[in-house]
Design an enzyme around this catalytic site. Structure first.
Site, PDB file in Angstrom:
ATOM      1  N   TRP A 258       0.841  -1.209   0.000  1.00  0.00           N
ATOM      2  CA  TRP A 258       0.000   0.000   0.000  1.00  0.00           C
ATOM      3  C   TRP A 258       0.868   1.248   0.000  1.00  0.00           C
ATOM      4  O   TRP A 258       0.537   2.242  -0.660  1.00  0.00           O
ATOM      5  CB  TRP A 258      -0.906  -0.010   1.229  1.00  0.00           C
ATOM      6  CG  TRP A 258      -1.780   1.206   1.351  1.00  0.00           C
ATOM      7  CD1 TRP A 258      -3.045   1.355   0.860  1.00  0.00           C
ATOM      8  CD2 TRP A 258      -1.467   2.451   1.999  1.00  0.00           C
ATOM      9  NE1 TRP A 258      -3.533   2.603   1.154  1.00  0.00           N
ATOM     10  CE2 TRP A 258      -2.583   3.303   1.856  1.00  0.00           C
ATOM     11  CE3 TRP A 258      -0.347   2.933   2.682  1.00  0.00           C
ATOM     12  CZ2 TRP A 258      -2.612   4.594   2.370  1.00  0.00           C
ATOM     13  CZ3 TRP A 258      -0.368   4.219   3.192  1.00  0.00           C
ATOM     14  CH2 TRP A 258      -1.488   5.032   3.049  1.00  0.00           C
ATOM     15  N   HIS A 259       1.989   1.192   0.717  1.00  0.00           N
ATOM     16  CA  HIS A 259       2.842   2.371   0.821  1.00  0.00           C
ATOM     17  C   HIS A 259       3.583   2.674  -0.474  1.00  0.00           C
ATOM     18  O   HIS A 259       3.969   3.834  -0.703  1.00  0.00           O
ATOM     19  CB  HIS A 259       3.848   2.198   1.964  1.00  0.00           C
ATOM     20  CG  HIS A 259       3.266   2.462   3.309  1.00  0.00           C
ATOM     21  ND1 HIS A 259       2.554   1.513   4.005  1.00  0.00           N
ATOM     22  CD2 HIS A 259       3.271   3.580   4.087  1.00  0.00           C
ATOM     23  CE1 HIS A 259       2.161   2.033   5.158  1.00  0.00           C
ATOM     24  NE2 HIS A 259       2.570   3.282   5.228  1.00  0.00           N
ATOM     25  N   GLY A 260       3.813   1.706  -1.304  1.00  0.00           N
ATOM     26  CA  GLY A 260       4.519   1.996  -2.542  1.00  0.00           C
ATOM     27  C   GLY A 260       4.675   0.773  -3.417  1.00  0.00           C
ATOM     28  O   GLY A 260       4.772  -0.360  -2.921  1.00  0.00           O
TER      29      GLY A 260
END
Length: 492
Positions: free
Chosen positions: A329-331
């Protein structure tokens, strides 16, 4: 529009004043228009994506409610699940295209190349929309909440659109839940001087965290990470420790400005950070760090996977899946996935070793409630969390591994022109601001320092307010032409 910009300094007071001046029945319309304007200041055409996500989840909520009333038996449940699935598939497909398309094709090309198959990635000229991960997750949680019966389906499309686009927390959270924020869109909020003071004070603290601490620390962190191959080992360690401070102050700073701005207008947003670096275990850290996202993954992924209800092995697997998803989700990069996996592994290993730790404490007659033991636990937890941050901050997985090798090898010798990017006076300001941050977090463990300040005599309060503004203006870090710097989480 950035919170640390002159534009927001003008925008927010205008929005807040008109919000209280306008009649109650049209206030939500004003906030909806202001929220879309706030988002469109970045790129007007991408507001269409937010509106599309809003429309999909709004219709899904109505269809889930309609199926619950009109259908019976197994068909009723099948239809309700169908609308939830369609909501998730369509929203996640949009998120996948804009955020993960390149990552998917790069890895597919690499796998096929092993078997001698050549494939070229289709190229699309798109930009990652700011805040897409945040408002997508917020909208999807509404669909699930309606399905679970935790909230009723919202009939008014535009009020629901305000829930999705509410400007204080739109682009970097907190990721709100419909059962907390949606009903507040309908409520009448009267002007309350005490609440406004408290909200403005929280906004000031958030700007201090961002402009004085995070942006100053970022200079050192960027210098170290950009030139890590020429850095001694201690500088690489220092840079990683300081990145822990940077990302905390950058993200918590945004959340505090968002929560404070909402509070000024009478809205209550969920707490997003609770002194995370004072945690005594990695599991506790994730109950204190980015609380809105951690609880989202818990409620909408970990628990539906079975949580801890299907035995320890399944619990550990569910934990790892959740944290790997959080990393992704973060990257769209493997170093984020590894970062998530490390944090998941910390919790799994920590729980497996808990009986051993307890027996060891008993054998050594360690008083687990003693200050020394608790401080040691905090320090050990920080070391593990900070090691994982290295993978988060590095530009790639290869870079992260190379940096670890450099540290183990002792790094490079300090050359004559060695610098950390800041002059000595700036380093002193950085150290003093970090010390103040630590003191405030320690005080907030016992009581709210914001509440203490608002109870002080009026002259003392005004001295604190004016000194805070002065410190932010004088010691805040600015870019060329006094431009504002972007928040780290805007890229997610």
């Amino acid at each position: 529009m950035l919170f640390n910009s002159l534009e927001f300094l003008i925008f927010f007071p205008v929005v807040a004043v008109f919000y209280f001046v306008l009649p109650h029945r049209v206030r939500w319309v004003w906030l909806l228009a202001a929220s879309y304007y706030f988002y469109m200041c970045w790129n007007p055409k991408y507001a269409v994506l937010m509106a599309l996500s809003t429309a999909i989840t709004y219709l899904s909520g109505l269809l889930i409610a309609w199926s619950g009333r009109r259908e019976t038996g197994r068909r009723r449940e099948r239809m309700r699940k169908l609308w939830v699935a369609l909501s998730f598939v369509s929203n996640l497909a949009i998120l996948f295209f804009f955020k993960y398309w390149g990552f998917f094709w790069d890895n597919l090309e690499a796998v096929l190349a092993v078997f001698g198959v050549a494939m070229h990635k289709p190229v699309f000229d798109v930009v990652l929309p700011v805040g897409i991960s945040f408002y997508t997750f917020q909208a999807l949680s509404y669909t699930v909440d309606v399905y679970r019966g935790e909230v009723e389906a919202e009939r008014n499309f535009f009020r629901y659109a305000l829930f999705v686009s509410f400007f204080p927390q739109l682009v970097a959270g907190p990721i709100e839940r419909s059962k907390n924020l949606l009903h507040q869109v309908h409520e009448r909020h009267t002007f309350d001087a005490q609440r406004v003071r408290s909200g403005l004070l929280l906004m000031l603290w958030g700007l201090f965290q961002k402009m004085v601490v995070a942006d100053r620390v970022a200079v050192v962190v960027n210098t170290v990470y950009d030139g890590y191959q020429a850095m001694p080992a201690w500088a690489l360690v220092l840079g990683t420790v300081l990145f822990a401070v940077q990302i905390y102050c950058d993200f918590a700073g945004y959340s505090n400005v968002a929560i404070g701005a909402a509070q000024v207008m009478g809205f209550t947003l969920m707490e997003n950070f609770r002194q995370p670096y004072l945690s005594r275990s990695c599991a506790e850290f994730w109950r204190r760090w980015h609380i809105s996202l951690s609880s989202w993954f818990r409620d909408y992924l970990y628990i539906p996977l079975g949580g801890n209800r299907k035995g320890k092995a399944r619990k550990y697997l569910n934990n790892m899946i959740t944290f790997l998803a959080s990393g992704l989700w973060h990257g769209a990069s493997w170093h984020f996935v590894v970062w998530g996996g490390l944090n998941g592994a910390y919790q799994v290993v920590g729980e497996i070793l808990r009986p051993t730790r307890e027996r060891l404490c008993a054998a050594l007659h360690i008083r687990r409630e003693s200050v020394v033991w608790q401080a040691l636990r905090v320090a050990i937890t920080f070391v593990f969390i900070d090691f994982a941050w290295l993978f988060f901050r590095a530009s790639s997985l290869t870079t992260a591994v190379d940096m670890i090798r450099c540290v183990l090898a002792g790094g490079a010798a300090m050359g004559e022109g060695f610098t950390l990017g800041l002059e000595v006076p700036e380093l002193r300001v950085m150290a003093a601001s970090i010390l103040l941050l630590a003191v405030v977090d320690l005080v907030n463990l016992r009581c709210s320092i914001r509440t203490l300040v608002t109870r002080l005599p009026l002259p003392v309060r005004w001295v604190i307010y004016l000194v805070s503004i002065y410190v932010i203006l004088i010691f805040g870090i600015y870019g060329p032409g006094f431009s504002e710097s972007q928040f780290i989480y805007f890229q997610f």
